[in-house]
Design an enzyme around this catalytic site. Structure first.
Site, PDB file in Angstrom:
ATOM      1  N   GLU A  88      58.834   2.835   2.172  1.00  0.00           N
ATOM      2  CA  GLU A  88      58.249   1.557   1.780  1.00  0.00           C
ATOM      3  C   GLU A  88      59.238   0.419   1.839  1.00  0.00           C
ATOM      4  O   GLU A  88      60.430   0.616   1.670  1.00  0.00           O
ATOM      5  CB  GLU A  88      57.795   1.640   0.324  1.00  0.00           C
ATOM      6  CG  GLU A  88      56.657   2.556   0.134  1.00  0.00           C
ATOM      7  CD  GLU A  88      56.118   2.479  -1.280  1.00  0.00           C
ATOM      8  OE1 GLU A  88      56.304   1.454  -1.962  1.00  0.00           O
ATOM      9  OE2 GLU A  88      55.504   3.461  -1.691  1.00  0.00           O
ATOM     10  N   CYS A 334      58.057   0.922  -7.262  1.00  0.00           N
ATOM     11  CA  CYS A 334      58.652   1.858  -6.307  1.00  0.00           C
ATOM     12  C   CYS A 334      57.770   3.055  -5.996  1.00  0.00           C
ATOM     13  O   CYS A 334      57.347   3.764  -6.893  1.00  0.00           O
ATOM     14  CB  CYS A 334      59.931   2.425  -6.869  1.00  0.00           C
ATOM     15  SG  CYS A 334      60.948   1.225  -7.631  1.00  0.00           S
TER      16      CYS A 334
HETATM   17  N1  SAH Z   1      67.763   4.405  -7.304  1.00  0.00           N
HETATM   18  C1  SAH Z   1      68.084   3.027  -7.580  1.00  0.00           C
HETATM   19  C2  SAH Z   1      67.071   2.070  -6.965  1.00  0.00           C
HETATM   20  C3  SAH Z   1      65.739   2.264  -7.600  1.00  0.00           C
HETATM   21  S1  SAH Z   1      64.469   1.115  -7.610  1.00  0.00           S
HETATM   22  C4  SAH Z   1      68.164   2.819  -9.071  1.00  0.00           C
HETATM   23  O1  SAH Z   1      67.840   3.719  -9.802  1.00  0.00           O
HETATM   24  O2  SAH Z   1      68.600   1.753  -9.485  1.00  0.00           O
HETATM   25  C5  SAH Z   1      64.931  -0.334  -8.374  1.00  0.00           C
HETATM   26  C6  SAH Z   1      64.611  -0.495  -9.857  1.00  0.00           C
HETATM   27  O3  SAH Z   1      63.245  -0.293 -10.199  1.00  0.00           O
HETATM   28  C7  SAH Z   1      65.406   0.445 -10.726  1.00  0.00           C
HETATM   29  O4  SAH Z   1      65.961  -0.285 -11.781  1.00  0.00           O
HETATM   30  C8  SAH Z   1      64.352   1.400 -11.218  1.00  0.00           C
HETATM   31  O5  SAH Z   1      64.760   2.032 -12.408  1.00  0.00           O
HETATM   32  C9  SAH Z   1      63.181   0.480 -11.386  1.00  0.00           C
HETATM   33  N2  SAH Z   1      61.864   1.112 -11.477  1.00  0.00           N
HETATM   34  C10 SAH Z   1      61.432   2.243 -10.893  1.00  0.00           C
HETATM   35  N3  SAH Z   1      60.149   2.486 -11.207  1.00  0.00           N
HETATM   36  C11 SAH Z   1      59.768   1.470 -11.999  1.00  0.00           C
HETATM   37  C12 SAH Z   1      58.550   1.153 -12.651  1.00  0.00           C
HETATM   38  N4  SAH Z   1      57.493   1.924 -12.542  1.00  0.00           N
HETATM   39  N5  SAH Z   1      58.506   0.011 -13.381  1.00  0.00           N
HETATM   40  C13 SAH Z   1      59.581  -0.784 -13.496  1.00  0.00           C
HETATM   41  N6  SAH Z   1      60.752  -0.545 -12.907  1.00  0.00           N
HETATM   42  C14 SAH Z   1      60.854   0.587 -12.173  1.00  0.00           C
END
Ligand code: SAH
Length: 346
Positions: A88, A334
């Protein structure tokens, strides 16, 4: 899968072209064409050279498979990779430019309880060229050029944990910031990690001054373990130490992502504890209201609660913002789109 031409740095491409017995200027033509997002079949070289390249390399390692446009203008893409995997991407339009959210892995093995990307585990790492190509393709689709880019900012916040794919991500960062290429300044790139401490420390020595972002989402190790399995391995204290090392090496302040989850991390006590944890540190906090994921049983907070949390941080002198949740009507969080499409197609 064949090899990926977009993996090569400028110097590696020069060496390849020389090895193939071609004239040096061919490398310039190929490099410029690739950076413009062209597939090999459209490169401005002789048909014979094109054929030779196509024997060994993927014509188009990343293709737009599906596009969704949200009411706020945010565009969400599903990209098709050469081996049939899907990843994505998101393009968010702001006043100052367009920010593209890029994936670094197919799936993820970090297992965060609120995240949709990790539901099916890790499928595979993306190569440097597959990460870069997501940007090259969207820049081309949106009418951008190398001089006047349609993609001005990049966040490594799509599916995957960038530091779980360290070498490819660092190579992507070097190629993506190189002069003569798509040349996105490191300052306009944010890398988000769940806090892999050894890689964070190693990254401090790479000399890449980007916006290092850490997903914190909790104020104590005990609470963090409830939603982030990686907390069983690394302590918040060690994450903060690694951030300090990055700051000393690059002079860049670092950022914490904090997704507000109802009944989990969003009370006033949490805000006060977060402020105590971060007081005096050269950092910024990005709050976001949890994007609820169907398969996960966690609830978001109200806008009012989110502003209250922000207010406490500000009162305590912590630099913080509440991020607008963009594109939530098209599955902005995500992994939600990929998960939905994979399910549909099963
Ligand atoms: N693996 C990396 C990038 C992940 S995505 C990391 O963990 O940072 C980017 C951000 O979105 C991260 O802070 C992750 O914790 C957050 N995230 C993932 N799913 C989410 C959701 N359902 N709601 C809000 N933030 C979310």
């Amino acid at each position: 899968m064949k090899e990926i031409l977009q993996d090569l740095s400028r110097a590696e491409l020069n060496a390849l072209i020389e090895e193939m017995g071609e004239k040096k200027f061919r490398a310039d033509q190929i490099y410029t064409g690739l950076m413009q997002g062209k597939p090999i079949r459209d490169l401005p070289v002789s048909p014979a050279l094109r054929e030779k390249l196509l024997e060994r390399f993927e014509d188009e390692p990343v293709k737009v498979y599906k596009t969704l446009v949200a009411a706020d203008g945010t565009e969400k893409y599903l990209f098709l990779l050469a081996d049939g995997n899907l990843i994505e991407g998101v393009l968010m339009q702001y006043k100052y430019g367009n920010t593209q959210c890029v994936s670094t892995q197919v799936g993820c093995r970090m297992g965060c309880k609120f995240c949709a990307s990790t539901l099916g585990g890790l499928v595979r790492n993306l190569t440097a060229g597959e990460i870069l190509s997501q940007i090259l393709v969207i820049n081309r689709e949106k009418g951008g050029t190398l001089k006047d880019r349609a993609v001005t900012n990049v966040v490594l916040m799509g599916s995957g944990e960038p530091f779980d794919n360290y070498d490819n991500v660092v190579k992507f960062l070097r190629n993506g910031t190189a002069e003569g290429g798509i040349c996105i300044s490191a300052r306009n790139i944010s890398l988000s990690t769940c806090g892999l401490v050894p890689e964070m420390k190693k990254f401090a020595s790479e000399g890449i001054p980007l916006n290092l972002t850490v997903s914190l989402h909790a104020v104590t190790d005990g609470e963090r373990k409830r939603t982030m399995p990686v907390a069983n391995k690394y302590k918040i204290k060690d994450i903060l130490d690694a951030c300090a090392i990055y700051f000393r090496a690059t002079g860049r302040r670092y950022i914490f992502e904090y997704s507000l989850i109802s009944g989990e991390n969003s009370d006033e006590e949490h805000a006060l504890a977060l402020a105590r944890l971060l007081k005096g540190k050269p950092c910024h906090v990005n709050l976001i209201r949890l994007n609820e994921v169907k398969e996960r049983h966690l609830n978001t907070v109200s806008e009012k609660e989110a502003y209250r949390f922000l207010g406490v941080l500000e009162q305590q002198g912590i630099s913080a913002t509440l991020r607008r949740s963009m594109g939530s009507d098209i599955g902005g969080a995500c992994g939600q789109l990929r998960a939905a499409v994979l399910k549909d197609e099963q």
